[in-house]
Design an enzyme around this catalytic site. Structure first.
Site, PDB file in Angstrom:
ATOM      1  N   ASP A 273       0.701  -1.329   0.106  1.00 52.89           N
ATOM      2  CA  ASP A 273       0.083   0.002  -0.203  1.00 52.89           C
ATOM      3  C   ASP A 273       0.931   1.226  -0.048  1.00 52.89           C
ATOM      4  O   ASP A 273       0.545   2.136  -0.685  1.00 52.89           O
ATOM      5  CB  ASP A 273      -1.134  -0.053   1.248  1.00 52.89           C
ATOM      6  CG  ASP A 273      -1.935  -1.042   1.208  1.00 52.89           C
ATOM      7  OD1 ASP A 273      -2.394  -1.586   0.265  1.00 52.89           O
ATOM      8  OD2 ASP A 273      -2.230  -1.504   2.159  1.00 52.89           O
TER       9      ASP A 273
ATOM     10  N   GLU B 210      -4.408   7.561  -8.649  1.00 50.56           N
ATOM     11  CA  GLU B 210      -4.422   6.496  -7.796  1.00 50.56           C
ATOM     12  C   GLU B 210      -3.446   5.467  -8.372  1.00 50.56           C
ATOM     13  O   GLU B 210      -3.260   5.078  -9.606  1.00 50.56           O
ATOM     14  CB  GLU B 210      -5.894   5.822  -7.772  1.00 50.56           C
ATOM     15  CG  GLU B 210      -7.110   7.026  -7.381  1.00 50.56           C
ATOM     16  CD  GLU B 210      -6.822   7.421  -6.040  1.00 50.56           C
ATOM     17  OE1 GLU B 210      -6.229   6.602  -5.098  1.00 50.56           O
ATOM     18  OE2 GLU B 210      -7.604   8.526  -5.613  1.00 50.56           O
TER      19      GLU B 210
ATOM     20  N   GLU C 287      -7.583  11.095 -12.545  1.00 55.03           N
ATOM     21  CA  GLU C 287      -7.806  12.308 -13.448  1.00 55.03           C
ATOM     22  C   GLU C 287      -6.966  13.372 -13.297  1.00 55.03           C
ATOM     23  O   GLU C 287      -6.749  13.766 -12.131  1.00 55.03           O
ATOM     24  CB  GLU C 287      -9.300  12.774 -12.882  1.00 55.03           C
ATOM     25  CG  GLU C 287     -10.377  11.954 -13.171  1.00 55.03           C
ATOM     26  CD  GLU C 287     -10.580  11.044 -12.057  1.00 55.03           C
ATOM     27  OE1 GLU C 287     -10.773   9.477 -12.335  1.00 55.03           O
ATOM     28  OE2 GLU C 287     -10.405  11.346 -10.711  1.00 55.03           O
TER      29      GLU C 287
ATOM     30  N   PHE D 194       8.957 -14.850   6.537  1.00 59.60           N
ATOM     31  CA  PHE D 194       8.361 -13.681   5.976  1.00 59.60           C
ATOM     32  C   PHE D 194       9.419 -13.285   4.788  1.00 59.60           C
ATOM     33  O   PHE D 194      10.000 -12.345   4.695  1.00 59.60           O
ATOM     34  CB  PHE D 194       8.238 -12.550   6.847  1.00 59.60           C
ATOM     35  CG  PHE D 194       7.536 -11.119   6.255  1.00 59.60           C
ATOM     36  CD1 PHE D 194       7.027 -11.374   4.812  1.00 59.60           C
ATOM     37  CD2 PHE D 194       7.222 -10.109   7.089  1.00 59.60           C
ATOM     38  CE1 PHE D 194       6.268 -10.153   4.329  1.00 59.60           C
ATOM     39  CE2 PHE D 194       6.710  -8.987   6.397  1.00 59.60           C
ATOM     40  CZ  PHE D 194       6.318  -8.909   5.060  1.00 59.60           C
TER      41      PHE D 194
ATOM     42  N   ASP E 284       1.145  -9.413  -1.391  1.00 60.55           N
ATOM     43  CA  ASP E 284      -0.040  -8.916  -1.384  1.00 60.55           C
ATOM     44  C   ASP E 284      -0.431  -7.659  -2.126  1.00 60.55           C
ATOM     45  O   ASP E 284       0.672  -7.068  -2.614  1.00 60.55           O
ATOM     46  CB  ASP E 284      -0.269  -8.331   0.001  1.00 60.55           C
ATOM     47  CG  ASP E 284      -1.476  -8.087   0.758  1.00 60.55           C
ATOM     48  OD1 ASP E 284      -2.586  -8.301  -0.005  1.00 60.55           O
ATOM     49  OD2 ASP E 284      -1.906  -7.477   1.617  1.00 60.55           O
ATOM     50  N   ALA E 285      -1.673  -7.519  -2.562  1.00 61.97           N
ATOM     51  CA  ALA E 285      -1.866  -6.285  -3.503  1.00 61.97           C
ATOM     52  C   ALA E 285      -1.727  -5.171  -2.659  1.00 61.97           C
ATOM     53  O   ALA E 285      -1.904  -4.962  -1.598  1.00 61.97           O
ATOM     54  CB  ALA E 285      -3.015  -6.651  -4.178  1.00 61.97           C
TER      55      ALA E 285
ATOM     56  N   ARG F 100      -4.827   3.325   1.451  1.00 60.47           N
ATOM     57  CA  ARG F 100      -5.235   2.254   2.360  1.00 60.47           C
ATOM     58  C   ARG F 100      -4.928   2.133   3.751  1.00 60.47           C
ATOM     59  O   ARG F 100      -5.150   1.416   4.602  1.00 60.47           O
ATOM     60  CB  ARG F 100      -5.249   0.904   1.379  1.00 60.47           C
ATOM     61  CG  ARG F 100      -6.254  -0.251   2.058  1.00 60.47           C
ATOM     62  CD  ARG F 100      -6.447  -1.293   1.248  1.00 60.47           C
ATOM     63  NE  ARG F 100      -5.112  -1.855   0.892  1.00 60.47           N
ATOM     64  CZ  ARG F 100      -5.304  -3.046  -0.005  1.00 60.47           C
ATOM     65  NH1 ARG F 100      -6.526  -3.591  -0.451  1.00 60.47           N
ATOM     66  NH2 ARG F 100      -4.119  -3.640  -0.118  1.00 60.47           N
ATOM     67  N   LYS F 101      -4.034   3.100   3.986  1.00 59.88           N
ATOM     68  CA  LYS F 101      -3.432   3.186   5.078  1.00 59.88           C
ATOM     69  C   LYS F 101      -3.428   4.558   5.883  1.00 59.88           C
ATOM     70  O   LYS F 101      -2.725   5.133   6.291  1.00 59.88           O
ATOM     71  CB  LYS F 101      -1.618   2.926   5.243  1.00 59.88           C
ATOM     72  CG  LYS F 101      -1.392   1.307   4.854  1.00 59.88           C
ATOM     73  CD  LYS F 101      -1.808   0.512   5.875  1.00 59.88           C
ATOM     74  CE  LYS F 101      -1.494  -0.908   5.754  1.00 59.88           C
ATOM     75  NZ  LYS F 101      -2.585  -1.589   4.933  1.00 59.88           N
TER      76      LYS F 101
ATOM     77  N   LYS G   4      -3.132  13.384  -4.322  1.00 65.66           N
ATOM     78  CA  LYS G   4      -4.144  14.536  -4.325  1.00 65.66           C
ATOM     79  C   LYS G   4      -3.567  15.953  -4.391  1.00 65.66           C
ATOM     80  O   LYS G   4      -2.650  16.182  -3.547  1.00 65.66           O
ATOM     81  CB  LYS G   4      -5.283  14.386  -3.506  1.00 65.66           C
ATOM     82  CG  LYS G   4      -6.255  13.083  -3.494  1.00 65.66           C
ATOM     83  CD  LYS G   4      -7.133  13.079  -2.293  1.00 65.66           C
ATOM     84  CE  LYS G   4      -8.028  11.670  -2.357  1.00 65.66           C
ATOM     85  NZ  LYS G   4      -8.927  11.540  -1.236  1.00 65.66           N
TER      86      LYS G   4
ATOM     87  N   ASP H 104      -9.846  16.964   1.254  1.00 64.36           N
ATOM     88  CA  ASP H 104      -9.151  15.819   1.977  1.00 64.36           C
ATOM     89  C   ASP H 104      -7.789  15.760   2.453  1.00 64.36           C
ATOM     90  O   ASP H 104      -7.575  15.330   3.478  1.00 64.36           O
ATOM     91  CB  ASP H 104      -9.324  14.460   1.028  1.00 64.36           C
ATOM     92  CG  ASP H 104     -10.711  13.891   0.879  1.00 64.36           C
ATOM     93  OD1 ASP H 104     -11.610  13.989   1.801  1.00 64.36           O
ATOM     94  OD2 ASP H 104     -10.873  13.253  -0.082  1.00 64.36           O
TER      95      ASP H 104
END
Length: 410
Positions: A25, A51, A64, A251, A259-260, A265-266, A286, A292
């Site tokens: 992420d 994104e 965008e 690990f 993992d995707a 997401r964090k 952004k 935001d």
């Protein structure tokens, strides 16, 4: 961690986590902000909503973007992966050979018009006004800022230590101090509080990706010696402090191979580790017309000035907006019973000294410049390794004087 329970409890446990720059992420956050910085280096008026997604051998860029800048998106992706340390497929992804897909459009013209000319200005006389007055909020939503006096940087101790651990993991990996470490990793810190004050470190968890064939005992020894013991304050560690290193065992498979990953997401890692409430919006990728991001920075700035002024030990500030409208819908202050003066008095001072219209925030904090890449890993707040304008406290003296005047009259 609200009010009376936290402040009055003789024993209260709280945990926060952080992730390394090699977490899937966080890769995405860093790519999105690297693209924003590259665009802002050429075009400070760009509108950017970028994104990123990643999985095995693949990075996808969508969003965008309206700009005059000419940037090589694929090169930015590969340069970011290389800087993080993903230089071979065995580490999680190979910056040289991974597939990069770019699907970028432009900002909706409806949104663009609403943001460029705020509702308050539409239909008014055609006179030249600055962006401070004319810019509307890029979306509706609520943003939360927080500060507390647990650390010198006025951040919660849990998230501060968690970030320091993951940052230290990256340092010992990149400097070859622990050469078998790989980029992916996490930390989690649980602090025991007593009557609102940190009493001791209760538990520390560090999970780190590593090369194949390294014994668990060696990983535990090296991470404890070169990472954990270098970060934890000795005064808060005792014989009962629990240390867990790679509690899942092996690990080896990590990064996008394991993992995707997705931008944004964090959000609790990026902010206050769950100690404060969160408005819901993510930051990376952004531009600052998106409240935001810019308003979340502004209310951290407000809260930090309040605590730096000595008006409260803990301060949470919420602001909300309507899309295309400049003036905030609300500005509220909560000090969880720690305020030296009533919260409504602090809120009045905040409204007097801080202009929280989007254009004013951008102007006051000088946000139309390429400063965002440094925030995309190890938190957006409380940073001491980079100079971020929302971490400054120039208005603390004015807030303190007004509070003293109120108390003198009370």
């Amino acid at each position: 961690m609200a009010g009376t329970t936290f402040e009055n409890a003789a024993r209260y446990l709280y945990s926060s986590e952080s992730v390394t720059e090699g977490h899937p992420d966080k890769i995405c956050d860093q790519v999105s902000d690297a693209i924003l910085d590259a665009i802002y280096a050429q075009d400070p008026r760009a509108r950017v909503a970028c994104e990123t997604a990643t999985t095995t051998n693949l990075v996808v860029i969508i969003g965008e973007i309206t700009t005059t800048a000419k940037v090589d998106y694929e090169k930015i992706v590969r340069d970011t992966l290389k800087r993080i340390g993903y230089n071979d497929a065995s580490t999680g992804i190979d910056y040289k050979t991974c597939e990069v897909i770019v699907r970028i459009g432009q900002q909706s013209p409806d949104i663009s018009k609403a943001v460029t000319t705020a509702l308050e200005q539409r239909g008014s006389a055609a006179i030249q006004k600055s962006e401070i007055d004319t810019l509307g909020a890029g979306d509706q939503g609520m943003m939360v800022g927080f500060a507390c006096d647990e650390t010198d940087e006025l951040m919660p101790l849990t998230i501060s230590l968690a970030h320091r651990l993951t940052h230290r993991l990256a340092i010992v990996r990149k400097e070859g101090i622990v050469p078998y470490l790989r980029p992916d990793g996490k930390s989690q810190v649980t602090i025991e509080y007593s009557h609102g004050k940190p009493k001791r470190v209760h538990t520390v968890i560090v999970s780190t990706q590593h090369a194949a064939g390294v014994p668990q005992s060696q990983i535990e020894k090296d991470v404890r010696q070169d990472v954990i013991d270098k970060v934890l304050p000795p005064s808060l560690v005792d014989k009962d402090t629990r240390i867990l290193v790679n509690p899942s065992g092996n690990f080896v498979v990590g990064g996008p191979n394991g993992d995707a990953g997705l931008t944004g997401r964090k959000i609790l890692v990026d902010t206050y580790g769950g100690v404060a409430r969160h408005g819901g919006g993510a930051f990376s990728g952004k531009d600052p017309t998106k409240v935001d991001r810019s308003a979340a920075y502004a209310v951290r700035w407000v809260a930090k000035n309040v605590v730096a002024a000595g008006l409260a030990s803990r301060c949470e500030v919420q602001v909300s907006y309507a899309i295309g409208v400049a003036a905030p819908i609300n500005v509220s202050v909560e000090t969880f019973g720690t305020g030296r003066v009533p919260d409504d008095v602090i809120a009045g001072s905040v409204s007097k000294h801080f202009d929280l219209r989007p254009g004013a925030i951008i102007h006051e904090l000088n946000l139309r410049r390429p400063i965002y890449g440094a925030t995309a890993a190890y938190g957006h707040f409380g940073r001491t390794d980079v100079a971020l304008p929302w971490e400054q406290t120039p208005k603390a003296d004015a807030l303190r004087k007004e509070a003293e005047q109120y108390m003198a009259k009370a």
